[in-house]
Write a protein that holds these residues in place. Structure first.
Motif, mmCIF file in Angstrom:
data_model
loop_
_atom_site.group_PDB
_atom_site.id
_atom_site.type_symbol
_atom_site.label_atom_id
_atom_site.label_comp_id
_atom_site.label_asym_id
_atom_site.label_seq_id
_atom_site.Cartn_x
_atom_site.Cartn_y
_atom_site.Cartn_z
ATOM 1 N N SER A 49 12.263 9.343 -1.321
ATOM 2 C CA SER A 49 11.150 8.378 -1.358
ATOM 3 C C SER A 49 11.468 7.043 -0.694
ATOM 4 N N PRO A 50 12.665 6.436 -0.924
ATOM 5 C CA PRO A 50 12.939 5.165 -0.222
ATOM 6 C C PRO A 50 12.930 5.301 1.293
ATOM 7 N N LEU A 51 13.308 6.470 1.796
ATOM 8 C CA LEU A 51 13.285 6.676 3.244
ATOM 9 C C LEU A 51 11.853 6.694 3.767
ATOM 10 N N TRP A 52 10.967 7.379 3.043
ATOM 11 C CA TRP A 52 9.554 7.374 3.452
ATOM 12 C C TRP A 52 9.007 5.949 3.425
ATOM 13 N N MET B 126 3.113 11.102 -2.254
ATOM 14 C CA MET B 126 3.070 10.100 -3.324
ATOM 15 C C MET B 126 3.351 8.703 -2.780
ATOM 16 N N THR B 127 4.369 8.585 -1.928
ATOM 17 C CA THR B 127 4.690 7.281 -1.347
ATOM 18 C C THR B 127 3.546 6.780 -0.475
ATOM 19 N N ALA B 128 2.961 7.692 0.312
ATOM 20 C CA ALA B 128 1.823 7.302 1.141
ATOM 21 C C ALA B 128 0.619 6.931 0.285
ATOM 22 N N CYS B 129 0.431 7.620 -0.839
ATOM 23 C CA CYS B 129 -0.692 7.329 -1.735
ATOM 24 C C CYS B 129 -0.594 5.913 -2.273
ATOM 25 N N PHE B 130 0.581 5.504 -2.745
ATOM 26 C CA PHE B 130 0.751 4.152 -3.262
ATOM 27 C C PHE B 130 0.536 3.112 -2.161
ATOM 28 N N THR B 131 0.997 3.427 -0.961
ATOM 29 C CA THR B 131 0.833 2.488 0.150
ATOM 30 C C THR B 131 -0.637 2.337 0.522
ATOM 31 N N ILE B 132 -1.369 3.441 0.528
ATOM 32 C CA ILE B 132 -2.798 3.387 0.841
ATOM 33 C C ILE B 132 -3.544 2.560 -0.196
ATOM 34 N N ILE B 133 -3.180 2.712 -1.461
ATOM 35 C CA ILE B 133 -3.817 1.927 -2.525
ATOM 36 C C ILE B 133 -3.602 0.435 -2.286
ATOM 37 N N ALA B 134 -2.354 0.045 -1.982
ATOM 38 C CA ALA B 134 -2.052 -1.369 -1.786
ATOM 39 C C ALA B 134 -2.729 -1.930 -0.544
ATOM 40 N N SER B 135 -2.893 -1.120 0.491
ATOM 41 C CA SER B 135 -3.472 -1.604 1.743
ATOM 42 C C SER B 135 -4.993 -1.585 1.723
ATOM 43 N N GLU B 136 -5.574 -0.567 1.109
ATOM 44 C CA GLU B 136 -7.023 -0.399 1.136
ATOM 45 C C GLU B 136 -7.718 -1.099 -0.039
ATOM 46 N N PHE B 137 -7.017 -1.251 -1.162
ATOM 47 C CA PHE B 137 -7.612 -1.864 -2.356
ATOM 48 C C PHE B 137 -6.731 -3.008 -2.867
ATOM 49 N N TYR C 27 16.121 -3.248 2.125
ATOM 50 C CA TYR C 27 16.203 -3.006 0.694
ATOM 51 C C TYR C 27 17.227 -3.934 0.030
ATOM 52 N N GLY C 28 18.198 -4.431 0.797
ATOM 53 C CA GLY C 28 19.142 -5.384 0.224
ATOM 54 C C GLY C 28 18.454 -6.654 -0.232
ATOM 55 N N LYS C 29 17.600 -7.201 0.629
ATOM 56 C CA LYS C 29 16.841 -8.403 0.258
ATOM 57 C C LYS C 29 15.850 -8.079 -0.858
ATOM 58 N N TYR C 30 15.272 -6.902 -0.803
ATOM 59 C CA TYR C 30 14.287 -6.496 -1.812
ATOM 60 C C TYR C 30 14.928 -6.413 -3.196
ATOM 61 N N PHE C 31 16.084 -5.769 -3.281
ATOM 62 C CA PHE C 31 16.736 -5.591 -4.581
ATOM 63 C C PHE C 31 17.450 -6.848 -5.063
ATOM 64 N N SER D 225 6.260 1.066 -2.435
ATOM 65 C CA SER D 225 5.886 2.432 -2.814
ATOM 66 C C SER D 225 7.097 3.343 -2.907
ATOM 67 N N GLY D 226 7.977 3.253 -1.919
ATOM 68 C CA GLY D 226 9.167 4.095 -1.933
ATOM 69 C C GLY D 226 10.083 3.791 -3.098
ATOM 70 N N ALA D 227 10.273 2.513 -3.404
ATOM 71 C CA ALA D 227 11.161 2.135 -4.506
ATOM 72 C C ALA D 227 10.618 2.595 -5.850
ATOM 73 N N LEU D 228 9.321 2.417 -6.083
ATOM 74 C CA LEU D 228 8.750 2.816 -7.368
ATOM 75 C C LEU D 228 8.681 4.332 -7.523
ATOM 76 N N SER D 229 8.396 5.041 -6.440
ATOM 77 C CA SER D 229 8.431 6.513 -6.497
ATOM 78 C C SER D 229 9.836 6.998 -6.831
ATOM 79 N N SER D 230 10.833 6.339 -6.244
ATOM 80 C CA SER D 230 12.221 6.720 -6.502
ATOM 81 C C SER D 230 12.605 6.452 -7.952
ATOM 82 N N ALA D 231 12.196 5.303 -8.491
ATOM 83 C CA ALA D 231 12.510 4.978 -9.891
ATOM 84 C C ALA D 231 11.836 5.955 -10.845
#
Length: 521
Positions: free
Chosen positions: A140-143, A201-212, A283-287, A430-436
């Motif tokens: 998921s983080p790679l996606w 799943m990763t694409a689904c979360f990204t679409i939600i954040a971008s479209e809504f 991801y270093g800056k993100y985490f 999206s990738g980080a939360l799917s991975s968690a």
């Protein structure tokens, strides 16, 4: 900047009309009037909020027009006024989540015993289910990192197609010879299936954040509702299809439905990519952002407990002498409460905020429920079945409060920390939360089986409660820290505003004195 002391100004310099819009992250807000006039967005005031979403203020171009009708994001009126394009996206996202989870859960009633008959051991069957979540955790983080290069629509369609084809291929395992060939083929198909699920799943979360962007929690809650519905209805659907058409039918029907969702999304989805690209995301800056870990811990703790219960709670309940159908009903009740509460909680968070408070509430409720589900040896409630059932039902409410708020809060936290609100950022979140999510679902049954074997179910579930207690303490500490930082930022903001106002009044006084001197001369 307009002064807060509006009484000292004339009509043309009065305080402008303002409107507070609660959204989970910073974005440009524009509203269209009947006369095609727009609100021009002012910059975000830089005051972080721990208990609610950021607040934006808009100033009209003219003071002499009607005030628009305010539509609350995530409400019923918001959905009614939504365009057909956005409604279509919602329908496809929800159906895709439902179909994929039906396939994942429908094999539970018959596949483990069938795999044992084909020569697999119980350990291999457990690994077959566990490797699914492990692959999602790794991929998921790679996606998420490659989302802007691959494209959300392509990743969503491809992921659904791969998932559907993998489901159909599972149906042909009936013709696979028993022994090593059957086991290796099962693992290969299951790994491919996990790659497809992680992609969509990763694409689904990204679409939600971008479209809504104005209703992230509402949309996430809606998708989680259909996820819960799929997990709930999957086992009875799988058992019915197995009795109706044998081994192949429980795979062909959900797999065909998933493929149909992939085809519909390919034909009907627009392109979700934007023109902005952020090259310095890592991801270093993100985490390195503390708020990120708070949201990931909430998701991990929730799925950790659920994964543990899926594998270990059924045998524990059978020790009370209840029938398998009654065990199934015990599992059904919290799922019903979860997918009923999820959309309402998401809508509330989009309108009012308070994501951190709900995460703390969810961790507390879940921790208490796990204590009574064992029950913990020091409670002295051993043998009281009704206590276990009540705790199990209330766990659905706690899980809902832990899983719905983190996505929008995670995005808000990193944007307030300096990340740009772009497609790349949405993909990373999206990738980080799917991975968690997948990590908790993998560790729960894996570590839980070891703990039950050596310490017993009561102490094992008490350990899950201790994890929830830790999450509660950390999240509450972060919430208190955010509240203090917010108050300091507000104090500095108003202090600077007062200084600017005093400077303006001083300049006005000097100008008046100069004019008076000039007139006297």
């Amino acid at each position: 900047m307009f002064s807060r002391k509006s009484s000292s100004h004339n009509l043309l310099f009065r305080k402008p009309l303002t409107r507070a819009v609660s959204v989970p992250h910073i974005s440009t807000i524009q509203e269209e009037y009947d006369h095609d006039e727009l609100y021009e967005p002012l910059s975000y005031q830089g005051v972080p909020s721990a208990s609610s979403a950021p607040v934006f203020k808009t100033t009209p171009r003219s003071f002499f027009h009607r005030q628009p009708i305010i539509v609350v994001a995530g409400g019923l009126q918001w959905f009614k006024q939504m365009s057909r394009r956005r409604k279509m996206i919602i329908v496809i996202l929800c159906l895709a989540n439902f179909a994929a989870t039906v396939f994942y859960s429908c094999i539970a009633p018959f596949f483990p015993s069938y795999a044992v008959d084909k020569g697999a051991t119980e350990t291999e069957v457990g690994l077959l289910f566990g490797c699914f979540q492990l692959v999602i955790f790794l991929v998921s983080p790679l996606w998420g990192r490659w989302m802007s290069k691959i494209g959300a629509k392509f990743l969503f369609v491809t992921g659904l197609t791969v998932t559907g084809v993998a489901a159909i291929l599972m149906g042909f395992l009936e013709y696979c010879p028993p022994g090593r060939a059957f086991i290796i083929t099962c693992f290969a198909i299951r790994i491919v299936d996990a790659v497809g699920v992680s992609a969509f799943m990763t694409a689904c979360f990204t679409i939600i954040a971008s479209e809504f962007p104005e209703a992230i929690s509402t949309m996430f809650g809606a998708c989680e509702t259909f996820n819960g519905l799929g997990y709930t209805l999957g086992p009875p659907i799988g058992g019915f299809l197995f009795q109706l058409g044998g081994f192949k039918l429980p795979f062909f029907v959900p797999g065909g439905l998933v493929c149909c969702c992939g085809l519909a999304s390919w034909l009907l989805f627009p392109s979700f990519e934007d023109s902005e690209r952020t090259g310095d995301l890592s991801y270093g800056k993100y985490f390195s952002i503390p708020g990120v870990w708070i949201t990931l811990m909430s998701v991990f703790a929730a799925t950790l407990g659920l994964g543990f219960l899926d594998a270990m709670y059924g045998p524990h309940l059978e020790g009370f002498g209840i029938s398998p159908s009654a065990v199934g009903a015990v599992f059904l009740l919290p799922s019903l409460l979860y997918f009923i509460c999820a959309p309402f909680l998401g809508s509330f968070i989009d309108r009012r905020g308070h994501a951190l408070e709900f995460m703390v509430f969810g961790a507390i409720v879940s921790g208490v429920c796990y204590l009574f589900m064992g029950p913990a040896p020091f409670l002295g409630l051993t043998g009281k079945l009704y206590v276990l059932i009540i705790a199990n039902v209330l766990l659905g409410l706690g899980t809902c409060a832990q899983l719905i708020p983190p996505f929008g809060k995670n995005l808000e936290v990193i944007i307030n920390a300096g990340f740009e609100d772009t497609f790349d950022t949405h993909g990373m979140v999206s990738g980080a939360l799917s991975s968690a999510t997948a990590l908790g679902a993998f560790v729960g049954p894996s570590a839980g089986g070891f703990a039950v074997e050596y310490f017993g179910f009561s102490w094992a579930v008490t350990g899950i409660s201790a994890v929830q207690l830790l999450v509660t303490i950390v999240t509450l500490s972060f919430f208190i820290f955010e509240q203090r930082r917010t108050r300091r930022a507000i104090a500095v903001f108003y202090e600077d505003d007062d200084e600017d106002e005093d400077e303006d009044e001083a300049r006005s006084l000097l100008v008046t004195q100069d004019l008076h001197t000039f007139g006297s001369a």
